[in-house]
Design a protein around this motif. Structure first.
Motif, PDB file in Angstrom:
ATOM      1  N   ALA A 204       0.804  -1.227   0.000  1.00 28.81           N
ATOM      2  CA  ALA A 204       0.000   0.000   0.000  1.00 28.81           C
ATOM      3  C   ALA A 204       0.831   1.269   0.000  1.00 28.81           C
ATOM      4  N   SER A 205       2.125   1.144   0.082  1.00 29.96           N
ATOM      5  CA  SER A 205       2.944   2.337   0.304  1.00 29.96           C
ATOM      6  C   SER A 205       3.324   3.037  -0.991  1.00 29.96           C
ATOM      7  N   SER A 206       3.917   4.188  -0.830  1.00 26.39           N
ATOM      8  CA  SER A 206       4.579   4.901  -1.920  1.00 26.39           C
ATOM      9  C   SER A 206       5.968   5.278  -1.422  1.00 26.39           C
TER      10      SER A 206
ATOM     11  N   ALA B 263      10.246  -3.993 -10.633  1.00 24.03           N
ATOM     12  CA  ALA B 263       8.785  -3.969 -10.502  1.00 24.03           C
ATOM     13  C   ALA B 263       8.321  -4.342  -9.101  1.00 24.03           C
ATOM     14  N   PHE B 264       9.114  -5.123  -8.373  1.00 23.90           N
ATOM     15  CA  PHE B 264       8.730  -5.493  -7.006  1.00 23.90           C
ATOM     16  C   PHE B 264       9.172  -4.383  -6.064  1.00 23.90           C
ATOM     17  N   ARG B 265       8.196  -3.663  -5.509  1.00 21.58           N
ATOM     18  CA  ARG B 265       8.470  -2.463  -4.726  1.00 21.58           C
ATOM     19  C   ARG B 265       8.213  -2.650  -3.229  1.00 21.58           C
ATOM     20  N   GLY B 266       8.105  -3.905  -2.796  1.00 28.61           N
ATOM     21  CA  GLY B 266       7.764  -4.153  -1.399  1.00 28.61           C
ATOM     22  C   GLY B 266       8.724  -3.538  -0.403  1.00 28.61           C
ATOM     23  N   PHE B 267       9.994  -3.365  -0.812  1.00 28.54           N
ATOM     24  CA  PHE B 267      11.002  -2.784   0.081  1.00 28.54           C
ATOM     25  C   PHE B 267      11.718  -1.614  -0.578  1.00 28.54           C
TER      26      PHE B 267
ATOM     27  N   ARG C 129      14.980  -5.813   4.872  1.00 30.06           N
ATOM     28  CA  ARG C 129      14.117  -6.670   4.053  1.00 30.06           C
ATOM     29  C   ARG C 129      14.332  -8.157   4.340  1.00 30.06           C
ATOM     30  N   PHE C 130      15.588  -8.573   4.572  1.00 30.16           N
ATOM     31  CA  PHE C 130      15.831  -9.988   4.838  1.00 30.16           C
ATOM     32  C   PHE C 130      15.259 -10.401   6.193  1.00 30.16           C
ATOM     33  N   LEU C 131      15.378  -9.502   7.167  1.00 32.19           N
ATOM     34  CA  LEU C 131      14.801  -9.761   8.489  1.00 32.19           C
ATOM     35  C   LEU C 131      13.285  -9.898   8.393  1.00 32.19           C
TER      36      LEU C 131
ATOM     37  N   GLU D 225       2.998   2.532   6.758  1.00 33.76           N
ATOM     38  CA  GLU D 225       2.353   1.267   6.401  1.00 33.76           C
ATOM     39  C   GLU D 225       2.673   0.885   4.963  1.00 33.76           C
ATOM     40  N   ALA D 226       3.550  -0.092   4.810  1.00 32.57           N
ATOM     41  CA  ALA D 226       3.864  -0.607   3.485  1.00 32.57           C
ATOM     42  C   ALA D 226       2.871  -1.681   3.066  1.00 32.57           C
ATOM     43  N   MET D 227       2.085  -2.187   4.022  1.00 34.59           N
ATOM     44  CA  MET D 227       1.073  -3.205   3.757  1.00 34.59           C
ATOM     45  C   MET D 227      -0.304  -2.654   4.089  1.00 34.59           C
ATOM     46  N   ARG D 228      -1.278  -2.990   3.248  1.00 37.09           N
ATOM     47  CA  ARG D 228      -2.646  -2.571   3.532  1.00 37.09           C
ATOM     48  C   ARG D 228      -3.218  -3.495   4.609  1.00 37.09           C
ATOM     49  N   PRO D 229      -3.618  -2.968   5.753  1.00 40.28           N
ATOM     50  CA  PRO D 229      -4.104  -3.821   6.838  1.00 40.28           C
ATOM     51  C   PRO D 229      -5.487  -4.375   6.513  1.00 40.28           C
ATOM     52  N   PRO D 230      -5.897  -5.438   7.193  1.00 36.03           N
ATOM     53  CA  PRO D 230      -7.247  -5.963   6.972  1.00 36.03           C
ATOM     54  C   PRO D 230      -8.293  -5.027   7.546  1.00 36.03           C
ATOM     55  N   ASP D 231      -9.490  -5.148   7.048  1.00 40.09           N
ATOM     56  CA  ASP D 231     -10.611  -4.359   7.545  1.00 40.09           C
ATOM     57  C   ASP D 231     -11.205  -5.076   8.745  1.00 40.09           C
TER      58      ASP D 231
END
Length: 501
Positions: A351-353, A431-435, A445-447, A484-490
């Motif tokens: 979810a991040s930028s 393309a993989f922007r998770g980190f 990222r490895f941790l 928040e790099a991850m979108r949390p659950p609702d």
């Protein structure tokens, strides 16, 4: 009626004046300007609508979603930098003193203290014995927490349990057995601070305008000051010991070192438990995936659809996995499917930028595959501007990931660490922007990846999880702060923890 017409005329004139004053006069060579009837607000909304383009919006912001441009942005780190953004964030969120910031940013013979500490993070959190030791401590804590459950099935709220146990376990792994974050109250203090980050970033009388966050920050800061004053860091991970020694060599006070640890908390705790939550939901709601993973981990599970007596029988290989295997790449993972699951979870739920400052006029030669590119001269990025790379837009691009970009495919990264499309071709590594990416890629990222893998592995090896009500479906919530790099659950879900065997 005259006053009404007069008011309307004044409103129209004011609107156009505002649009002119707040609009940006684009120079030749800059990316195409996306106009809006409502300056600022309209541009902000368009940020979330536009796909696969690099465009220019009001108040000096470039938005890049094209992988070719992103790759070049990474390569030009001398004039497109992440450091200034991070420094401003850390100063305001942590409450760092002016003297402390002066020490952190003072130019040295080789680099500023801030830059040296960033390099230290990359060194101490690289793959190796030190990282394995930290992850082992987290796994030990999780095993201990699970051993507290009775032999009968136990009902828990999954995200709440993960947040509590992973937070305390991670902090003990990093800061040692005397970690300041060692109880539910301190975990709650961190998440209170996290949920009040925006008013703290404004930094306008925070003790009044951001009272909850300010109080939580003060509580955590005092705990870390006490931690260092009693020399508890002597039993911490190598990272903490090295950071403390380096900071003290440069004259940083214990009070400011403690404030830096608040930033480390954000890096360590903000996203891993959310990633673990989504990964577990995907695994335990997909019987075939669960069987494939337990087979990889060497765990025998009775398939509900096989005849009695057949141990852990696995059905036909999923069609998606067959297609992925067209590209016979190499991975360094002992458990490639588990690794792929975690990466795909991060890709789909990101979810991040990420942001970069342009410190000098810079030209990008890459041309995006976009209808807005009218020539082959590249794009000029003006000094003083900000580049934003919205992760969700990049991760959802069919041209980059294939026609199933919006779908969750746990086998996507199994045979190539960068990902493989349905036609067997490799995905661009950028393309993989998770980190993030480039020179400023997340040092932890490895941790994070190993931590989530360990949570899933521990539970798969010893536990069945059955959701109360039988429905694992849960909507995505709103990522409401910049950490928040991850979108949390609702919301959260209740699950039964049941021991295998």
């Amino acid at each position: 009626m005259f006053p009404v017409y007069l008011a309307l005329a004044a409103l129209v004139i004011s609107y156009f004046a505002l649009n002119y004053l707040l609009g940006v006069q684009k120079e030749e060579g800059e990316p195409p300007y996306i106009s809006s009837w409502t300056p600022w607000i309209g541009h902000a909304l368009q940020l979330f609508k536009k796909k696969k383009i690099s465009h220019y919006i009001a108040i000096g912001i470039y938005v890049a979603t094209d992988v070719a441009l992103i790759s070049e942005i990474h390569r030009k780190s001398k004039t497109i930098q992440f450091g200034p953004y991070v420094q401003r964030f850390e100063a305001r969120v942590s409450g760092m003193s002016k003297a402390g910031m002066a020490i952190l940013t003072k130019p040295g013979d080789e680099a500023t203290l801030f830059e040296q500490m960033t390099r230290l993070l990359h060194t101490d959190l690289a793959q190796g014995a030190e990282l394995n030791g930290v992850n082992k401590e987290l796994s030990t804590h999780l095993q201990s927490a699970l051993n507290q459950f009775p032999t009968s099935p136990t009902k828990v709220r999954l995200l709440q349990w993960l947040r509590h146990e992973m937070s305390i376990g991670t902090c003990r792994a990093i800061w040692g057995p005397e970690s300041p974050v060692d109880c539910p109250e301190m975990v709650d203090a961190f998440f209170t601070l996290k949920s009040n980050i925006f008013p703290l970033l404004l930094d306008v009388f925070p003790s009044v305008t951001a009272r909850s966050g300010y109080t939580a920050r003060t509580t955590l800061h005092h705990a870390f000051v006490a931690y260092y004053r009693r020399n508890s860091h002597a039993h911490a991970s190598q990272l903490i010991r090295d950071r403390f020694e380096l900071a003290r060599e440069h004259g940083l006070s214990v009070e400011d070192i403690a404030r830096l640890e608040l930033i480390t908390l954000f890096a360590a705790l903000s996203n891993t438990m959310v990633a673990a939550f989504w990964a577990l939901c995907h695994v335990y709601s997909d019987r075939q995936l669960l069987l494939d993973l337990t087979k990889e981990l060497g765990v025998q599970v009775q398939d509900e659809e096989t005849e009695p007596g057949k141990d852990g029988a696995v059905g036909e290989e999923p069609e998606q996995e067959k297609k992925r295997k067209k590209e016979k790449g190499k991975t360094d993972e002992a458990t490639p499917l588990l690794s792929s699951l975690v990466k795909e979870t991060i890709r789909v739920h990101a979810a991040s930028s990420t942001a970069r400052f342009v410190t000098a006029d810079t030209t990008l030669s890459a041309i995006p595959s976009s209808s807005f590119a009218s020539d082959d001269k590249g794009y000029l990025l003006k000094s003083g501007s900000l580049i934003v790379i919205p992760t969700e837009a990049v991760h959802a691009d069919p041209a980059t990931w294939g026609p199933d970009a919006a779908a969750f495919d746990p086998y996507r990264f199994q045979n190539q660490s960068v990902g493989v499309k349905t036609d067997g071709s490799r995905v661009n590594a950028a393309a993989f922007r998770g980190f993030g990416g480039g020179a400023d890629i997340c040092p932890g990222r490895f941790l994070a990846l190993k931590g989530v893998e360990d949570v899933v592995s521990i539970l798969l090896k010893g536990w069945e999880l059955d959701v109360v009500g039988g429905n694992w479906e849960l909507g995505k919530g709103v990522a409401d702060d910049v950490t928040e790099a991850m979108r949390p659950p609702d919301g959260d879900i209740e699950v039964w923890f049941r021991r295998r065997g």
